[in-house]
Design a protein around this motif. Structure first.
Motif, PDB file in Angstrom:
ATOM      1  N   ALA A   1       0.836  -1.210   0.000  1.00 37.10           N
ATOM      2  CA  ALA A   1       0.000   0.000   0.000  1.00 37.10           C
ATOM      3  C   ALA A   1       0.864   1.250   0.000  1.00 37.10           C
ATOM      4  O   ALA A   1       0.592   2.221  -0.741  1.00 37.10           O
ATOM      5  CB  ALA A   1      -0.931  -0.010   1.208  1.00 37.10           C
TER       6      ALA A   1
ATOM      7  N   ALA B   1       2.387   1.606  -3.374  1.00 34.07           N
ATOM      8  CA  ALA B   1       1.403   2.082  -4.348  1.00 34.07           C
ATOM      9  C   ALA B   1       1.283   3.599  -4.303  1.00 34.07           C
ATOM     10  O   ALA B   1       1.179   4.265  -5.351  1.00 34.07           O
ATOM     11  CB  ALA B   1       0.047   1.434  -4.086  1.00 34.07           C
TER      12      ALA B   1
ATOM     13  N   PHE C   1      -2.045  -1.977  -4.785  1.00 31.68           N
ATOM     14  CA  PHE C   1      -3.174  -1.892  -3.861  1.00 31.68           C
ATOM     15  C   PHE C   1      -3.926  -3.223  -3.802  1.00 31.68           C
ATOM     16  O   PHE C   1      -4.365  -3.663  -2.731  1.00 31.68           O
ATOM     17  CB  PHE C   1      -4.133  -0.778  -4.274  1.00 31.68           C
ATOM     18  CG  PHE C   1      -3.755   0.586  -3.766  1.00 31.68           C
ATOM     19  CD1 PHE C   1      -3.530   0.800  -2.417  1.00 31.68           C
ATOM     20  CD2 PHE C   1      -3.628   1.657  -4.636  1.00 31.68           C
ATOM     21  CE1 PHE C   1      -3.180   2.055  -1.932  1.00 31.68           C
ATOM     22  CE2 PHE C   1      -3.275   2.917  -4.174  1.00 31.68           C
ATOM     23  CZ  PHE C   1      -3.047   3.122  -2.816  1.00 31.68           C
TER      24      PHE C   1
ATOM     25  N   THR D   1      -2.198  -5.629  -1.560  1.00 34.91           N
ATOM     26  CA  THR D   1      -2.519  -5.397  -0.153  1.00 34.91           C
ATOM     27  C   THR D   1      -3.823  -6.101   0.227  1.00 34.91           C
ATOM     28  O   THR D   1      -3.920  -6.758   1.271  1.00 34.91           O
ATOM     29  CB  THR D   1      -2.636  -3.889   0.126  1.00 34.91           C
ATOM     30  OG1 THR D   1      -1.363  -3.278  -0.040  1.00 34.91           O
ATOM     31  CG2 THR D   1      -3.137  -3.629   1.541  1.00 34.91           C
TER      32      THR D   1
ATOM     33  N   PRO E   1      -9.459  -2.596  -6.974  1.00 38.17           N
ATOM     34  CA  PRO E   1      -8.408  -2.323  -7.972  1.00 38.17           C
ATOM     35  C   PRO E   1      -8.557  -3.120  -9.253  1.00 38.17           C
ATOM     36  O   PRO E   1      -8.388  -2.577 -10.349  1.00 38.17           O
ATOM     37  CB  PRO E   1      -7.122  -2.711  -7.224  1.00 38.17           C
ATOM     38  CG  PRO E   1      -7.468  -2.627  -5.787  1.00 38.17           C
ATOM     39  CD  PRO E   1      -8.890  -3.044  -5.689  1.00 38.17           C
TER      40      PRO E   1
END
Length: 488
Positions: free
Chosen positions: A11, A14, A113, A116, A140
């Motif tokens: 994360a 990202a 993302f 994650t 995502p």
């Protein structure tokens, strides 16, 4: 803290990728994904295999007065899923280097993302945290498919989104009901901790309807027949990297949910419907295999083959045998490796020929020794040739189904024959025969393409030749899971 680092690093990376302009975003994303894999490998080296309880745990109050915690940790099954995710994501990122996607920083940030969300699903020890990451992983890939997909991307991706959200609502309803059945813990009236759910003493009728609420959510994600109709279109229209994420990792969320949340929470409810689920799974194997034989589009063929493989995994897991559960875990690894490799090879072929039609291809092997070898190995792994990764999982899965019911086992075993039919016919049509105008000039693998495929080929043989490397990690967790199911 190890699990927290695995969860939050993608994360943070990202967010960093979003700040990078131009094609530099792909390199930053690749380095970040490699760092995540290195963290996972370090976790694996310090993981105590003999322990059944989750390790590297972190639990902090999230909604303390409601008994909801940010609780994460890994047992052997979780660790293998984390290793699969962190191994495949850098390869998926690297596989995209030959493409020039618009807004690359957004594209690669979404991949990280999604990583994650995937890691969160595999390490969550709280029901509502699990549900949170379940939805986080969906968002995502929805945008990746809807923005960078094919001509029918919007309609197809919306169908996928509706299917998944529909199933998620049933899962959330089941979790809310289970939460209100738990006893008070401290200042909280109830708890959503996974162990609190495991200790619930629910009557069989209650477990029965909860089973279907949870099974529907997980069956759509896997997908199991007849909840599969979103999958072929989505896999076909999504960009190659989204297809790899969906098939290689995301469908494992559904299988993992069955292992972690469905079977141990409502074992009596599951036992009532085992025959129904096995019949649906076996129908899916035969149905998807027959449809795969008739396919002429390479991507759709592999999409239907994936449904057939998942049907066998589902049947093995619901046999509730040690072999079936162990086979399900190892086959999740094998299927993820094989399907990502096959979809990447299809992307290579399409990028050179601008077609995925088998009848428009042929003769590729004449100028591509490296591609031919990699394609053949991944294909043979998919059809479960002995000494490859697919053989280990399918042998254990079929053994589990045979133990449950020899008729079911015999019918499910047809997958080996049908799988060989459609995969060998595909390989013959694409790689052998006379060159077509599309394949008249066909370059062999580039350095980056070899860098993606060679690790996958190595894993095909590693799992096939030394399966105990991975089975030993999952075995204590599988035994613990069976003990929980049998005691309730």
């Amino acid at each position: 803290m190890m699990t927290a680092l695995l969860l939050f690093w993608p994360a943070l990376a990202a967010l960093l990728v979003l700040l990078v302009k131009g094609q530099g975003a792909k390199r930053v994303a690749f380095i970040a994904a490699l760092v995540e894999f290195a963290i996972a490998l370090f976790a694996a080296t310090t993981f105590v295999v003999a322990k059944t309880a989750p390790q590297f745990e972190l639990s902090v109050p999230w909604v303390e007065r409601a008994g909801i915690s940010f609780s994460i940790g890994m047992d052997g099954i979780s660790l293998l899923m984390v290793l699969l995710t962190t191994f495949l994501v850098p390869l998926i990122v690297l596989s995209s280097f030959k493409h020039d996607y618009k807004k690359p920083n957004a594209f690669y940030a979404l991949i990280l993302f999604m990583q994650t969300g995937l890691i969160g699903v595999f390490v969550a020890q709280d029901a509502f945290l699990f549900y949170f990451f379940w939805e986080v992983a969906l968002i995502p890939v929805y945008f990746i498919s809807a923005i960078w997909g094919g001509a029918r991307r919007v309609a197809v991706t919306f169908k996928f989104f509706v299917y998944t959200i529909f199933g998620s609502f049933f899962m959330l309803a089941a979790f809310i009901y289970l939460y209100f059945q738990t006893p008070a813990t401290g200042i909280a009236p109830h708890s959503s901790d996974i162990n609190a759910f495991y200790q619930l003493a629910l009557d069989t009728n209650t477990q029965s309807w909860i089973f279907w609420f949870l099974f529907l959510a997980f069956a759509i994600k896997m997908p199991v027949f007849p909840f599969h109709t979103w999958q072929p279109d989505t896999y076909t229209e999504a960009p190659a990297q989204a297809t790899m994420l969906l098939s290689g990792i995301m469908l494992k969320m559904g299988i993992y949910g069955v292992l972690r949340w469905l079977l141990p929470v409502v074992p009596s409810g599951a036992s009532q419907w085992l025959d129904v689920v096995l019949v649906l799974s076996i129908i899916g194997i035969i149905y998807a295999s027959v449809i795969a034989i008739r396919q002429r589009d390479l991507k759709r063929l592999i999409a239907y083959s994936s449904i057939a493989h998942v049907g066998l995994i589902s049947a093995g897991i619901f046999s509730l045998t040690e072999q079936g559960l162990q086979g399900g875990v190892i086959q999740m690894l094998s299927h993820g490796i094989n399907v990502v490799g096959l979809f990447f090879i299809i992307d290579i072929i399409f990028s050179r020929t601008k077609t995925r039609e088998i009848l428009s291809l042929g003769g590729i092997t004449q100028t591509t020794p490296a591609l031919s070898i990699c394609f053949m190995i991944l294909m043979l792994g998919s059809v479960a040739l002995p000494l490859t990764n697919g053989f280990v999982g399918e042998f254990l899965l079929l053994s589990g189904v045979f133990q449950y019911n020899y008729v079911f086992g015999a019918v499910a075993g047809i997958t080996i024959i049908l799988g060989a039919v459609y995969m060998l016919r595909m390989f013959q049509g694409v790689m052998f025969g006379t060159r077509s105008p599309e394949t008249e000039v066909f370059a062999d693998l580039t350095f980056n393409e070899k860098a993606v495929l060679i690790p996958l080929v190595i894993m095909v043989f590693w799992i096939g030749l030394f399966p105990s490397t991975f089975l030993d990690i999952s075995e204590p967790a599988v035994f613990n899971l069976l003990n929980i199911i049998q005691k309730r």
